[in-house]
Scaffold this active site. Sequence first.
Site, PDB file in Angstrom:
ATOM      1  N   HIS A   1      63.218  32.947 -15.949  1.00 15.45           N
ATOM      2  CA  HIS A   1      63.946  34.069 -16.543  1.00 15.45           C
ATOM      3  C   HIS A   1      65.309  33.615 -17.062  1.00 15.45           C
ATOM      4  O   HIS A   1      66.287  34.369 -17.021  1.00 15.45           O
ATOM      5  CB  HIS A   1      64.114  35.206 -15.530  1.00 15.45           C
ATOM      6  CG  HIS A   1      64.004  36.583 -16.133  1.00 15.45           C
ATOM      7  ND1 HIS A   1      62.812  37.257 -16.248  1.00 15.45           N
ATOM      8  CD2 HIS A   1      64.937  37.400 -16.675  1.00 15.45           C
ATOM      9  CE1 HIS A   1      63.027  38.437 -16.812  1.00 15.45           C
ATOM     10  NE2 HIS A   1      64.309  38.546 -17.080  1.00 15.45           N
TER      11      HIS A   1
ATOM     12  N   LYS B   1      54.334  35.452 -17.814  1.00 18.29           N
ATOM     13  CA  LYS B   1      55.609  34.764 -17.983  1.00 18.29           C
ATOM     14  C   LYS B   1      56.424  34.848 -16.697  1.00 18.29           C
ATOM     15  O   LYS B   1      56.634  35.940 -16.161  1.00 18.29           O
ATOM     16  CB  LYS B   1      56.400  35.384 -19.136  1.00 18.29           C
ATOM     17  CG  LYS B   1      57.751  34.740 -19.408  1.00 18.29           C
ATOM     18  CD  LYS B   1      58.429  35.408 -20.601  1.00 18.29           C
ATOM     19  CE  LYS B   1      59.751  34.738 -20.939  1.00 18.29           C
ATOM     20  NZ  LYS B   1      60.764  34.934 -19.885  1.00 18.29           N
TER      21      LYS B   1
ATOM     22  N   TYR C   1      56.769  44.766 -19.756  1.00 20.57           N
ATOM     23  CA  TYR C   1      57.134  45.074 -18.381  1.00 20.57           C
ATOM     24  C   TYR C   1      56.194  46.186 -17.921  1.00 20.57           C
ATOM     25  O   TYR C   1      56.217  47.287 -18.479  1.00 20.57           O
ATOM     26  CB  TYR C   1      58.580  45.549 -18.278  1.00 20.57           C
ATOM     27  CG  TYR C   1      59.614  44.452 -18.243  1.00 20.57           C
ATOM     28  CD1 TYR C   1      59.696  43.583 -17.157  1.00 20.57           C
ATOM     29  CD2 TYR C   1      60.523  44.297 -19.280  1.00 20.57           C
ATOM     30  CE1 TYR C   1      60.647  42.580 -17.116  1.00 20.57           C
ATOM     31  CE2 TYR C   1      61.479  43.298 -19.247  1.00 20.57           C
ATOM     32  CZ  TYR C   1      61.536  42.442 -18.164  1.00 20.57           C
ATOM     33  OH  TYR C   1      62.483  41.443 -18.124  1.00 20.57           O
TER      34      TYR C   1
ATOM     35  N   SER D   1      60.661  42.254 -27.012  1.00 19.62           N
ATOM     36  CA  SER D   1      60.895  42.739 -25.665  1.00 19.62           C
ATOM     37  C   SER D   1      60.521  44.205 -25.503  1.00 19.62           C
ATOM     38  O   SER D   1      60.695  45.020 -26.424  1.00 19.62           O
ATOM     39  CB  SER D   1      62.375  42.558 -25.311  1.00 19.62           C
ATOM     40  OG  SER D   1      62.695  43.195 -24.083  1.00 19.62           O
TER      41      SER D   1
ATOM     42  N   THR E   1      55.877  39.843 -18.205  1.00 20.11           N
ATOM     43  CA  THR E   1      56.909  39.227 -17.378  1.00 20.11           C
ATOM     44  C   THR E   1      56.674  39.623 -15.930  1.00 20.11           C
ATOM     45  O   THR E   1      56.701  40.802 -15.581  1.00 20.11           O
ATOM     46  CB  THR E   1      58.307  39.662 -17.843  1.00 20.11           C
ATOM     47  OG1 THR E   1      58.547  39.131 -19.148  1.00 20.11           O
ATOM     48  CG2 THR E   1      59.381  39.148 -16.900  1.00 20.11           C
TER      49      THR E   1
END
Length: 362
Positions: free
Chosen positions: A258, A234, A135, A112, A161
């Site tokens: 999510h 995603k 992100y 992440s 994402t």
Amino acid sequence: MTQPIPPDVVALSDYQRYAAAILPAPVCAYVEGAGADGLTAQANQSAWQGLRLHSCLLCDMRGANTDLRLFGLELPHPFLLAPVAFHGLAHPEGEHATALGAAATGSLMVVSTQAGLTLAEIAQQAQGPLWFQLYMQAERADTLSLVRRAEAAGYRALVVTVDAPVNGIRNTEVRAGFALPEGLRAVNLDGMRPPQIRALPGRAATFLGLLDHAPRWEDILWLKAQTRLPVLLKGIMSPDDAERAVEVGADGVIVSNHGGRALDTLPATAEALPVVVRRIAGRVPVLCDGGIRRGTDALKALALGASAVLVGRPQIHALAVGGAAGVAHMLTILRAELEVAMALTGRRNLAEIDETVLWPSS
């Protein structure tokens, strides 16, 4: 100190039960928390459970395997660890322990953006393949910095994402008063400029600057021009967005809501998956997450057209209970369950899994 894995932990639900007793209540509320009333999170699991399987008897299963080739990687099974923030909430070694558990089973881990360790630190100790969940940041220079760090550290793909330009309404964690403990932060974002938010009485920040630099389709085109790594999007839930993803050059899509943590009352991923797969029509791989808790869930996802599945919350449950060994054990359980399900439906390899595995709905 992580305790030995209890002998009665034989399914992912057992890890969840033990983790609930170990983790502080606010942390548990954060891990389990979902958007608003949690209806989508609940639907993710119930939708897989509602699909029935079609057994097939007396099949030749010699040479059976769960091997998978995905974006140039040879993987022993189709279970990936989804990107989850702040593993340090569950274990003092954080992402290091998760990566070790993944490597012990040959599993791919998606790290992440909001990891508690730097991309380089995780990669230096990791013994298995890594992808980086990105992100996109308010400033393209900051986004590019993350991409370059991931490339330099040897990450093999970027997972962007796209379904959370703002956080969902997470009532459960707010009620519990969750806050990150001192010393744990998203270290990979240090020094990056957040969106500039205007404050007005009686107004949330959503339309007051928070979305001014949220990513758009043109940003995916820009990103594709900056890297040679595969780029997966995603958070795809609609066929129209799936089509647009292919048009802008996405190398793969991940059907995901999510984990039900963003917009509540979205459909379950099991409902969206076949619709997206039909629109993609084999042009790029389609992956899926959301509510995968059994090997049979994975079999059903593969039958609906997924190339692989990602597992989110269960990795944190296992990490809290058993550290790296817990993560490895959790993945071993899933693979063993998938193998049994394949044996009892007569499928020797992943390529043989198709919609005929599913019992007709009518």
